[in-house]
Design an enzyme around this catalytic site. Structure first.
Site, PDB file in Angstrom:
ATOM      1  N   LYS A  44       2.976  15.881   9.352  1.00 12.85           N
ATOM      2  CA  LYS A  44       4.368  15.543   9.059  1.00 12.85           C
ATOM      3  C   LYS A  44       4.424  14.484   7.954  1.00 12.85           C
ATOM      4  O   LYS A  44       3.427  13.824   7.644  1.00 12.85           O
ATOM      5  CB  LYS A  44       5.071  15.020  10.313  1.00 12.85           C
ATOM      6  CG  LYS A  44       4.507  13.706  10.832  1.00 12.85           C
ATOM      7  CD  LYS A  44       5.245  13.224  12.069  1.00 12.85           C
ATOM      8  CE  LYS A  44       4.680  11.885  12.545  1.00 12.85           C
ATOM      9  NZ  LYS A  44       5.415  11.351  13.702  1.00 12.85           N
ATOM     10  N   ARG A 145      12.760   8.636  23.589  1.00 13.05           N
ATOM     11  CA  ARG A 145      13.286   9.240  22.354  1.00 13.05           C
ATOM     12  C   ARG A 145      13.667  10.682  22.680  1.00 13.05           C
ATOM     13  O   ARG A 145      14.484  10.930  23.558  1.00 13.05           O
ATOM     14  CB  ARG A 145      12.231   9.177  21.241  1.00 13.05           C
ATOM     15  CG  ARG A 145      11.840   7.775  20.811  1.00 13.05           C
ATOM     16  CD  ARG A 145      10.969   7.777  19.568  1.00 13.05           C
ATOM     17  NE  ARG A 145       9.979   8.857  19.549  1.00 13.05           N
ATOM     18  CZ  ARG A 145       8.960   8.925  18.710  1.00 13.05           C
ATOM     19  NH1 ARG A 145       8.778   7.978  17.805  1.00 13.05           N
ATOM     20  NH2 ARG A 145       8.099   9.930  18.755  1.00 13.05           N
ATOM     21  N   TYR A 279      10.472 -12.922  -9.751  1.00 10.08           N
ATOM     22  CA  TYR A 279      11.819 -13.322  -9.344  1.00 10.08           C
ATOM     23  C   TYR A 279      11.799 -14.470  -8.345  1.00 10.08           C
ATOM     24  O   TYR A 279      11.030 -14.465  -7.387  1.00 10.08           O
ATOM     25  CB  TYR A 279      12.561 -12.134  -8.727  1.00 10.08           C
ATOM     26  CG  TYR A 279      12.822 -11.005  -9.690  1.00 10.08           C
ATOM     27  CD1 TYR A 279      13.605 -11.192 -10.826  1.00 10.08           C
ATOM     28  CD2 TYR A 279      12.292  -9.741  -9.460  1.00 10.08           C
ATOM     29  CE1 TYR A 279      13.852 -10.155 -11.705  1.00 10.08           C
ATOM     30  CE2 TYR A 279      12.534  -8.691 -10.342  1.00 10.08           C
ATOM     31  CZ  TYR A 279      13.311  -8.907 -11.468  1.00 10.08           C
ATOM     32  OH  TYR A 279      13.548  -7.878 -12.337  1.00 10.08           O
ATOM     33  N   MET A 327      10.273  -4.094  -8.377  1.00  5.00           N
ATOM     34  CA  MET A 327      10.446  -2.661  -8.179  1.00  5.00           C
ATOM     35  C   MET A 327       9.287  -1.860  -8.754  1.00  5.00           C
ATOM     36  O   MET A 327       8.832  -0.878  -8.141  1.00  5.00           O
ATOM     37  CB  MET A 327      11.760  -2.186  -8.812  1.00  5.00           C
ATOM     38  CG  MET A 327      12.050  -0.710  -8.556  1.00  5.00           C
ATOM     39  SD  MET A 327      13.613  -0.157  -9.273  1.00  5.00           S
ATOM     40  CE  MET A 327      14.782  -1.053  -8.266  1.00  5.00           C
TER      41      MET A 327
END
Length: 408
Positions: A44, A145, A279, A327
């Site tokens: 998956k 779940r 940053y 990013m």
């Protein structure tokens, strides 16, 4: 898989190298630990970021007789790529109303059913397809779940028996999933096993005859032989990552990490002391030094939570992310060293060359190694090595992936 315009020999901004020989070896190691039970290789989420089709093929070559996916679309893509029912059974378990039930039935997939709504949709799809559906009933034994609650289990079993009598389904499996198998000695493990046995017994006493019963995930497959039943579902272990540091290292279980994530340094430069980095200036150089620019960031899957802590091997030494992960890039303080621009920066790999591992990044980011490998983004090409299996046959190329010419 993600496409790339670069030929395999061209330098890459970044690459996730996937060792398919490691995938095959991991499946064999798992088979050795679960003798008597079949192995399902869970592929998956694009095989936990490693590439579903190449890894599925490698797992089947190594003796996995089942493949597992979350969504039916993932399973249907494997069938469309040539993994026929004769090569592997494929199970998918995350369904929503209106899903592609008929297509899944026609593709000979095993379909997980957790409630009456799903069973009703399967029956209708089987009528339309003119053939019975292969169904596995999931029990919620404590994870909370997906899965059928114990109080509702008798009704689901009774309705499944009616659907079998109508020739619309064949119940091929009964299954569940552990909540805390990665925590040795957790009391829920024994409680879930006992409840699973009770729910199996109820179903079989009423007349269901499943081919497989399964509850074991990777940690249970590795450490809980009493949970193996007929089949184990191995996910993260197939890719050579330990389910948890508490259980042990990959080497403790005879596993080898399959993914190595690296990038080419985009810049090396001198800066004075007190220079703010990235940053927010959460890091300032303690003195005159050199900086290396690593051209991957959180858009590529490098966790921003590892700002200031993430380890990277550059020039044979461990470095640490200096300041915030951006990013598309982050910076490492090279401490005055001057590697060539284009030199390799290894974020994680098996650890053979002294590089960090996915577990090291998980610790740095306060998460689990599953997330580290799974989150590597589509901008990072997967480059497959050791594609030739032990029989000397090269599988057909996986769409969108690159191939390295090295053979296993």
């Amino acid at each position: 898989m993600n496409d790339t315009a670069h030929p395999p020999t061209a330098p890459l901004r970044a690459r996730a190298e996937i060792d398919l020989a490691a995938v095959r070896a991991n499946v064999r190691a798992l088979r050795g630990r679960v003798a008597g039970a079949a192995v399902m290789a869970v592929v998956k989420s694009d095989a936990y970021g490693h590439g579903a089709l190449p890894c599925a093929r490698a797992a089947v070559e190594a003796g996995a007789t089942w493949l597992g996916t979350a969504t039916p679309e993932e399973a249907l893509a494997l069938r469309a790529a040539g993994l026929s029912p004769a090569r592997a059974r494929i199970m998918c378990w995350l369904w929503t109303p209106g899903g592609p039930w008929r297509e899944a039935i026609e593709a000979d997939l095993d379909l997980s059913v957790s409630g009456m709504w799903a069973l009703a949709e399967v029956r209708e799809a089987a009528r339309q397809a003119g053939r019975p559906a292969r169904v596995q009933l999931k029990a919620d034994t404590g994870l909370g779940r997906n899965g059928c609650q114990p109080a509702d289990w008798p009704e689901l079993v009774a309705e499944a028996l009616r659907a079998e009598a109508e020739g619309l389904i064949r119940v091929t499996g009964l299954w569940s999933h552990f909540a805390c198998a990665d925590e040795p000695g957790h009391p829920s493990i024994a409680a879930q096993l006992a409840l699973f046995r009770d729910m199996i017994a109820h179903a079989e006493q009423r007349g269901l005859r499943p081919e497989v019963r399964h509850i074991a995930n990777s940690p249970a497959a590795l450490t809980l032989p009493e949970s193996h039943f007929d089949l184990v579902r191995a996910g993260i272990a197939v890719y050579g990552v330990s389910p948890s540091a508490e259980l042990g290292t990959p080497a403790d279980f005879g596993l080898r990490p399959a993914m190595t994530l690296s990038a080419s340094l985009a810049l090396v430069k001198h800066v004075p002391g007190g220079h703010g980095i990235s940053y927010g200036h959460h890091y300032a150089t303690p003195g005159e030094t050199t900086l290396g620019l690593v051209p991957v960031g959180y858009a590529d899957g490098v966790p921003r939570h590892a700002s200031g802590t993430g380890p990277v091997l550059v020039g044979g030494k461990w470095r640490t992310v200096a300041g915030r992960v951006a990013m598309d890039q982050f910076v490492v303080d090279l401490g005055g060293d001057e590697p060539e621009i284009g030199s390799e920066a290894v974020l994680f790999g098996p650890g053979d060359r002294g590089e960090p591992t996915a577990e090291d990044w998980a610790q740095a980011a306060g998460t689990i190694a599953y997330e580290i490998v799974t989150r590597i983004g589509t901008r990072v090409p997967r480059v497959y090595v050791n594609e030739v299996d032990e029989a000397g046959e090269r599988p057909e190329r996986a769409e969108g992936g690159e191939r390295d010419t090295r053979d296993g």
